[in-house]
Scaffold this motif. Structure first.
Motif, PDB file in Angstrom:
ATOM      1  N   THR A 153      -7.088  -7.331   0.432  1.00 33.05           N
ATOM      2  CA  THR A 153      -7.720  -6.028   0.249  1.00 33.05           C
ATOM      3  C   THR A 153      -8.974  -5.874   1.099  1.00 33.05           C
ATOM      4  O   THR A 153      -9.651  -6.845   1.419  1.00 33.05           O
ATOM      5  CB  THR A 153      -8.072  -5.809  -1.248  1.00 33.05           C
ATOM      6  OG1 THR A 153      -8.624  -4.496  -1.421  1.00 33.05           O
ATOM      7  CG2 THR A 153      -9.083  -6.834  -1.746  1.00 33.05           C
ATOM      8  N   SER A 200     -11.026  -3.537  -0.170  1.00 33.96           N
ATOM      9  CA  SER A 200     -11.820  -2.896  -1.211  1.00 33.96           C
ATOM     10  C   SER A 200     -12.636  -3.897  -2.026  1.00 33.96           C
ATOM     11  O   SER A 200     -12.085  -4.793  -2.679  1.00 33.96           O
ATOM     12  CB  SER A 200     -10.894  -2.116  -2.157  1.00 33.96           C
ATOM     13  OG  SER A 200     -11.566  -1.734  -3.343  1.00 33.96           O
ATOM     14  N   THR A 220      -4.288  -0.747  -3.625  1.00 32.09           N
ATOM     15  CA  THR A 220      -4.990   0.478  -4.037  1.00 32.09           C
ATOM     16  C   THR A 220      -5.292   1.395  -2.859  1.00 32.09           C
ATOM     17  O   THR A 220      -5.914   2.435  -3.022  1.00 32.09           O
ATOM     18  CB  THR A 220      -6.319   0.126  -4.744  1.00 32.09           C
ATOM     19  OG1 THR A 220      -7.170  -0.566  -3.812  1.00 32.09           O
ATOM     20  CG2 THR A 220      -6.084  -0.764  -5.949  1.00 32.09           C
ATOM     21  N   GLY A 221      -4.848   1.009  -1.655  1.00 29.18           N
ATOM     22  CA  GLY A 221      -5.221   1.730  -0.439  1.00 29.18           C
ATOM     23  C   GLY A 221      -4.812   3.185  -0.401  1.00 29.18           C
ATOM     24  O   GLY A 221      -5.488   4.016   0.201  1.00 29.18           O
ATOM     25  N   GLN A 274       0.814  -1.213   0.000  1.00 26.16           N
ATOM     26  CA  GLN A 274       0.000   0.000   0.000  1.00 26.16           C
ATOM     27  C   GLN A 274       0.852   1.269   0.000  1.00 26.16           C
ATOM     28  O   GLN A 274       0.538   2.235  -0.684  1.00 26.16           O
ATOM     29  CB  GLN A 274      -0.917  -0.009   1.229  1.00 26.16           C
ATOM     30  CG  GLN A 274      -1.751   1.242   1.386  1.00 26.16           C
ATOM     31  CD  GLN A 274      -2.700   1.153   2.570  1.00 26.16           C
ATOM     32  OE1 GLN A 274      -2.986   0.078   3.072  1.00 26.16           O
ATOM     33  NE2 GLN A 274      -3.188   2.283   3.024  1.00 26.16           N
ATOM     34  N   GLU A 325      -3.110  -4.561   0.093  1.00 26.13           N
ATOM     35  CA  GLU A 325      -3.885  -3.313  -0.067  1.00 26.13           C
ATOM     36  C   GLU A 325      -3.263  -2.408  -1.134  1.00 26.13           C
ATOM     37  O   GLU A 325      -2.985  -1.229  -0.887  1.00 26.13           O
ATOM     38  CB  GLU A 325      -3.959  -2.560   1.266  1.00 26.13           C
ATOM     39  CG  GLU A 325      -4.642  -3.315   2.386  1.00 26.13           C
ATOM     40  CD  GLU A 325      -6.148  -3.374   2.239  1.00 26.13           C
ATOM     41  OE1 GLU A 325      -6.690  -2.836   1.267  1.00 26.13           O
ATOM     42  OE2 GLU A 325      -6.785  -3.989   3.106  1.00 26.13           O
ATOM     43  N   SER A 332      -6.478   3.877  -8.848  1.00 30.36           N
ATOM     44  CA  SER A 332      -6.853   2.527  -8.409  1.00 30.36           C
ATOM     45  C   SER A 332      -7.339   1.697  -9.585  1.00 30.36           C
ATOM     46  O   SER A 332      -6.926   0.554  -9.774  1.00 30.36           O
ATOM     47  CB  SER A 332      -7.967   2.583  -7.354  1.00 30.36           C
ATOM     48  OG  SER A 332      -7.506   3.174  -6.171  1.00 30.36           O
ATOM     49  N   ALA A 343     -11.598  -3.562  -5.673  1.00 27.76           N
ATOM     50  CA  ALA A 343     -10.364  -4.268  -6.014  1.00 27.76           C
ATOM     51  C   ALA A 343     -10.612  -5.766  -6.099  1.00 27.76           C
ATOM     52  O   ALA A 343     -10.166  -6.437  -7.037  1.00 27.76           O
ATOM     53  CB  ALA A 343      -9.283  -3.963  -4.980  1.00 27.76           C
TER      54      ALA A 343
END
Length: 255
Positions: free
Chosen positions: A202, A204, A173-174, A94, A171, A181, A207
């Motif tokens: 993740t 998300s 895309t955190g 991340q 993570e 993202s 994601a």
């Protein structure tokens, strides 16, 4: 034979003065085939970060076993571990984990330098991966000179340049905005379509909806999974969302 095979994995932490034990992983069992794209989801404290650390050979389990390409991680000596990680695993985190005093090019090449690759081989791999990830024009810059999305692409390039057996993403895309993202997730899908195995932890739903399979961890165990099959990303998103809602409300899950 699966590329990654996790059997009866257990991790128990003992508090500083030995008074209490915290069970992070109870009895985790799953396997990942070559070319799969698997997302792992679970609430904070469910054990997913502990699991990733064990898969990355950064932590040792209390019980059970992890095999990568048929080789048990517990059979690797401390002296061999760093080389094993460089050869077999790629990492995307991340917070990028880039070195600010290195150019982006040098950050990407670092694993190959440590592995003793020749300059010609490094140059060939760098040109190939930088072109694929559309970062050729920023290679001479430093991490503090580029955007979060560009840093994450560089981190992905560093993970992929060793041609690892599996990419572990924590993570990824955190720390990115929605556009960056989406770009990274499309990139992961493209890389996976070329045969790269990816395992991503993740929070998300977005994601996770790009993955081919989603494992849900609760209380240190894998208790449910969703296979993409013929579902679109939108349908996968909805199914993951519904599953998370059921889990959070204590409803019943059906296969």
């Amino acid at each position: 034979m699966p590329l990654l095979d996790v059997t009866h994995l257990k991790k128990v932490y003992t508090t500083r003065f030995g008074g209490n034990q915290v069970v992070a992983l109870k009895n985790v069992n799953f396997s990942v085939e070559q070319g799969e794209y698997v997302a792992i989801m679970g609430e904070s404290g469910s054990g997913k970060t502990t699991l990733l650390n064990i898969l990355a050979a950064l932590d040792k389990p209390t019980g059970g076993d992890v095999k990568l390409n048929g080789k048990s991680l517990s059979a690797i000596t401390e002296k061999e571990l760093a080389a094993f990680r460089r050869t077999n695993l790629g990492f995307v985190f991340q917070d990028f984990n880039l070195l600010d005093t290195f150019s982006l090019e040098d950050n990407i090449l670092l694993p190959l330098v440590l592995s003793g690759c020749s300059y010609s081989q490094m140059e060939e791999r760098l040109n190939n991966i930088a072109s694929k990830l559309a970062i050729c024009d920023i290679l001479k810059k430093f991490p503090y000179e580029v955007s979060g999305g560009q840093k994450q692409r560089v981190a992905a390039a560093r993970a992929l340049i060793t041609r690892p057996k599996i990419v572990l993403a924590d993570e990824p895309t955190g720390a990115l905005d929605s556009k960056a993202s989406e770009n990274l997730l499309k990139l992961f899908s493209d890389i996976n379509a070329e045969g790269q195995t990816i395992l991503m932890v993740t929070h998300s739903t977005k994601a996770a909806s790009y993955a081919k399979r989603v494992l849900f961890i609760r209380d240190g165990e894998v208790f449910h999974q969703i296979y993409r099959g013929e579902m679109t990303s939108e349908e996968m998103f909805e199914k993951i969302s519904n599953t998370l809602t059921i889990l959070q409300t204590g409803g019943e899950l059906h296969a």
